[in-house]
Design a protein around this motif. Structure first.
Motif, PDB file in Angstrom:
ATOM      1  N   UNK A  50      31.463 -22.921 -13.917  1.00 52.11           N
ATOM      2  CA  UNK A  50      32.178 -22.696 -12.660  1.00 52.11           C
ATOM      3  C   UNK A  50      31.994 -21.251 -12.190  1.00 52.11           C
ATOM      4  N   UNK A  51      31.421 -21.052 -11.006  1.00 56.74           N
ATOM      5  CA  UNK A  51      31.194 -19.696 -10.514  1.00 56.74           C
ATOM      6  C   UNK A  51      32.475 -18.886 -10.327  1.00 56.74           C
ATOM      7  N   UNK A  52      33.560 -19.547  -9.957  1.00 62.10           N
ATOM      8  CA  UNK A  52      34.803 -18.819  -9.684  1.00 62.10           C
ATOM      9  C   UNK A  52      35.679 -18.663 -10.931  1.00 62.10           C
ATOM     10  N   UNK A  53      35.281 -19.266 -12.042  1.00 62.55           N
ATOM     11  CA  UNK A  53      36.025 -19.133 -13.300  1.00 62.55           C
ATOM     12  C   UNK A  53      35.012 -18.931 -14.417  1.00 62.55           C
ATOM     13  N   UNK A  54      34.474 -17.720 -14.562  1.00 62.27           N
ATOM     14  CA  UNK A  54      33.384 -17.472 -15.510  1.00 62.27           C
ATOM     15  C   UNK A  54      33.651 -18.030 -16.907  1.00 62.27           C
ATOM     16  N   UNK A  55      32.635 -18.745 -17.405  1.00 60.77           N
ATOM     17  CA  UNK A  55      32.710 -19.322 -18.743  1.00 60.77           C
ATOM     18  C   UNK A  55      33.245 -20.736 -18.767  1.00 60.77           C
ATOM     19  N   UNK A  56      34.075 -21.101 -17.800  1.00 55.89           N
ATOM     20  CA  UNK A  56      34.653 -22.447 -17.804  1.00 55.89           C
ATOM     21  C   UNK A  56      33.623 -23.481 -17.368  1.00 55.89           C
ATOM     22  N   UNK A  57      33.660 -24.617 -18.047  1.00 57.88           N
ATOM     23  CA  UNK A  57      32.774 -25.731 -17.725  1.00 57.88           C
ATOM     24  C   UNK A  57      33.374 -27.023 -18.271  1.00 57.88           C
ATOM     25  N   UNK A  58      32.897 -28.142 -17.749  1.00 56.83           N
ATOM     26  CA  UNK A  58      33.340 -29.463 -18.193  1.00 56.83           C
ATOM     27  C   UNK A  58      32.103 -30.329 -18.348  1.00 56.83           C
ATOM     28  N   UNK A  59      31.968 -30.955 -19.498  1.00 58.48           N
ATOM     29  CA  UNK A  59      30.821 -31.822 -19.754  1.00 58.48           C
ATOM     30  C   UNK A  59      31.301 -33.239 -20.058  1.00 58.48           C
ATOM     31  N   UNK A  60      30.476 -34.210 -19.725  1.00 54.29           N
ATOM     32  CA  UNK A  60      30.777 -35.597 -20.069  1.00 54.29           C
ATOM     33  C   UNK A  60      30.251 -35.867 -21.472  1.00 54.29           C
ATOM     34  N   UNK A  61      30.846 -35.151 -22.423  1.00 54.03           N
ATOM     35  CA  UNK A  61      30.424 -35.252 -23.820  1.00 54.03           C
ATOM     36  C   UNK A  61      31.626 -35.108 -24.742  1.00 54.03           C
ATOM     37  N   UNK A  62      31.468 -35.623 -25.942  1.00 50.84           N
ATOM     38  CA  UNK A  62      32.357 -35.301 -27.055  1.00 50.84           C
ATOM     39  C   UNK A  62      31.526 -34.400 -27.961  1.00 50.84           C
ATOM     40  N   UNK A  63      32.019 -33.189 -28.215  1.00 53.07           N
ATOM     41  CA  UNK A  63      31.247 -32.192 -28.956  1.00 53.07           C
ATOM     42  C   UNK A  63      31.879 -31.922 -30.310  1.00 53.07           C
ATOM     43  N   UNK A  64      31.033 -31.786 -31.326  1.00 51.32           N
ATOM     44  CA  UNK A  64      31.464 -31.391 -32.665  1.00 51.32           C
ATOM     45  C   UNK A  64      30.962 -29.971 -32.876  1.00 51.32           C
ATOM     46  N   UNK A  65      31.879 -29.030 -32.994  1.00 51.71           N
ATOM     47  CA  UNK A  65      31.525 -27.611 -33.053  1.00 51.71           C
ATOM     48  C   UNK A  65      32.072 -27.012 -34.346  1.00 51.71           C
ATOM     49  N   UNK A  66      31.225 -26.295 -35.083  1.00 52.46           N
ATOM     50  CA  UNK A  66      31.640 -25.602 -36.303  1.00 52.46           C
ATOM     51  C   UNK A  66      31.203 -24.142 -36.206  1.00 52.46           C
ATOM     52  N   UNK A  67      32.118 -23.240 -36.510  1.00 56.54           N
ATOM     53  CA  UNK A  67      31.782 -21.819 -36.518  1.00 56.54           C
ATOM     54  C   UNK A  67      31.051 -21.515 -37.832  1.00 56.54           C
ATOM     55  N   UNK A  68      29.826 -21.020 -37.725  1.00 56.73           N
ATOM     56  CA  UNK A  68      29.023 -20.677 -38.898  1.00 56.73           C
ATOM     57  C   UNK A  68      29.164 -19.211 -39.288  1.00 56.73           C
ATOM     58  N   UNK A  69      29.378 -18.362 -38.277  1.00 58.87           N
ATOM     59  CA  UNK A  69      29.487 -16.931 -38.537  1.00 58.87           C
ATOM     60  C   UNK A  69      30.276 -16.291 -37.402  1.00 58.87           C
ATOM     61  N   UNK A  70      31.097 -15.301 -37.730  1.00 61.18           N
ATOM     62  CA  UNK A  70      31.861 -14.589 -36.714  1.00 61.18           C
ATOM     63  C   UNK A  70      33.121 -15.338 -36.328  1.00 61.18           C
ATOM     64  N   UNK A  71      33.604 -15.046 -35.127  1.00 58.10           N
ATOM     65  CA  UNK A  71      34.809 -15.695 -34.630  1.00 58.10           C
ATOM     66  C   UNK A  71      34.714 -15.851 -33.122  1.00 58.10           C
ATOM     67  N   UNK A  72      35.291 -16.932 -32.617  1.00 52.12           N
ATOM     68  CA  UNK A  72      35.327 -17.203 -31.180  1.00 52.12           C
ATOM     69  C   UNK A  72      36.714 -17.703 -30.805  1.00 52.12           C
ATOM     70  N   UNK A  73      36.975 -17.647 -29.519  1.00 45.52           N
ATOM     71  CA  UNK A  73      38.226 -18.180 -28.990  1.00 45.52           C
ATOM     72  C   UNK A  73      37.878 -19.331 -28.058  1.00 45.52           C
ATOM     73  N   UNK A  74      38.532 -20.467 -28.241  1.00 42.62           N
ATOM     74  CA  UNK A  74      38.369 -21.612 -27.356  1.00 42.62           C
ATOM     75  C   UNK A  74      39.526 -21.584 -26.370  1.00 42.62           C
ATOM     76  N   UNK A  75      39.201 -21.548 -25.090  1.00 41.02           N
ATOM     77  CA  UNK A  75      40.215 -21.483 -24.046  1.00 41.02           C
ATOM     78  C   UNK A  75      40.204 -22.782 -23.246  1.00 41.02           C
ATOM     79  N   UNK A  76      41.389 -23.371 -23.047  1.00 38.35           N
ATOM     80  CA  UNK A  76      41.550 -24.541 -22.195  1.00 38.35           C
ATOM     81  C   UNK A  76      42.445 -24.150 -21.020  1.00 38.35           C
TER      82      UNK A  76
END
Length: 196
Positions: free
Chosen positions: A122-148
């Motif tokens: 989304x151009x007006x909300x940097x980083x935000x996006x919506x996909x028609x997917x179910x995603x399996x995500x695992x952090x391998x290194x470092x740290x991230x924040x998931x924002x909804x």
């Protein structure tokens, strides 16, 4: 323990990928010692990279022999029933705050390197996006924040997320890159109650 020289070479050149194969003779085997066929290190987003490791289409049969789906992949957003497997490395958010950061060049590069996904941001909300997917995500290194829309959570090494097609953004508020293993599985959205 020191890495063997060949292991350092693989790590420096890209993600090593081992694929099991079903031989024409009915015996199983390995397609080994090959790097991921598509490793993109971003120029305009320093520290960002993706290694595309595999993809499947809906109702894909178990293959005989070895046929690599990655070189001909035209979209990183799988259609319903399909999947895309990748390793994503994200730089700290401070990269984007650098006065010399060129958002236009970064967007063009992302469109080229991540077709099917880049246009969903989304151009007006940097980083935000919506996909028609179910995603399996695992952090391998470092740290991230998931924002909804309503909440945010910090994720560390080995934390996992099942991302159910929600509007979301990934943030790296730390001082070093974070690496994630991501499997996107294409899905269909439920029809709203009023249209059923």
């Amino acid at each position: 323990m020191t890495d063997k020289p060949e292991n350092r070479l693989v790590a420096d050149a890209g993600m090593r990928r081992v694929v099991t194969i079903n031989g024409m003779d009915g015996k199983s085997g390995l397609h080994d010692n090959h790097l991921a066929p598509r490793v993109d290190r971003y120029t305009h987003i320093p520290g960002m990279s993706t290694s595309i490791l595999w993809a499947t289409t809906a109702n894909a049969p178990i293959p005989k022999g070895f046929s690599d789906p990655v070189p001909t992949l035209t979209s990183l957003h799988p259609s319903p029933g399909g999947s895309v497997f990748m390793i994503l490395t994200m730089p700290p958010d401070t990269v984007y705050a650098n006065p010399g950061f060129d958002f236009g060049a970064a967007a063009l590069e992302q469109a080229h390197r991540a077709p099917g996904l880049a246009e969903l941001f989304e151009p007006k909300a940097p980083g935000f996006h919506t996909t028609d997917t179910v995603d399996y995500v695992t952090v391998l290194d470092g740290e991230v924040w998931l924002e909804t829309d309503t909440q945010e959570v910090r994720l560390g090494v080995h934390d996992t997320v099942i991302q159910n097609g929600t509007r979301h953004a990934w943030r790296n508020k730390s001082s070093k890159a974070a690496t994630l293993s991501v499997v996107l599985v294409g899905a269909r959205r439920s029809l709203p109650e009023t249209t059923r």
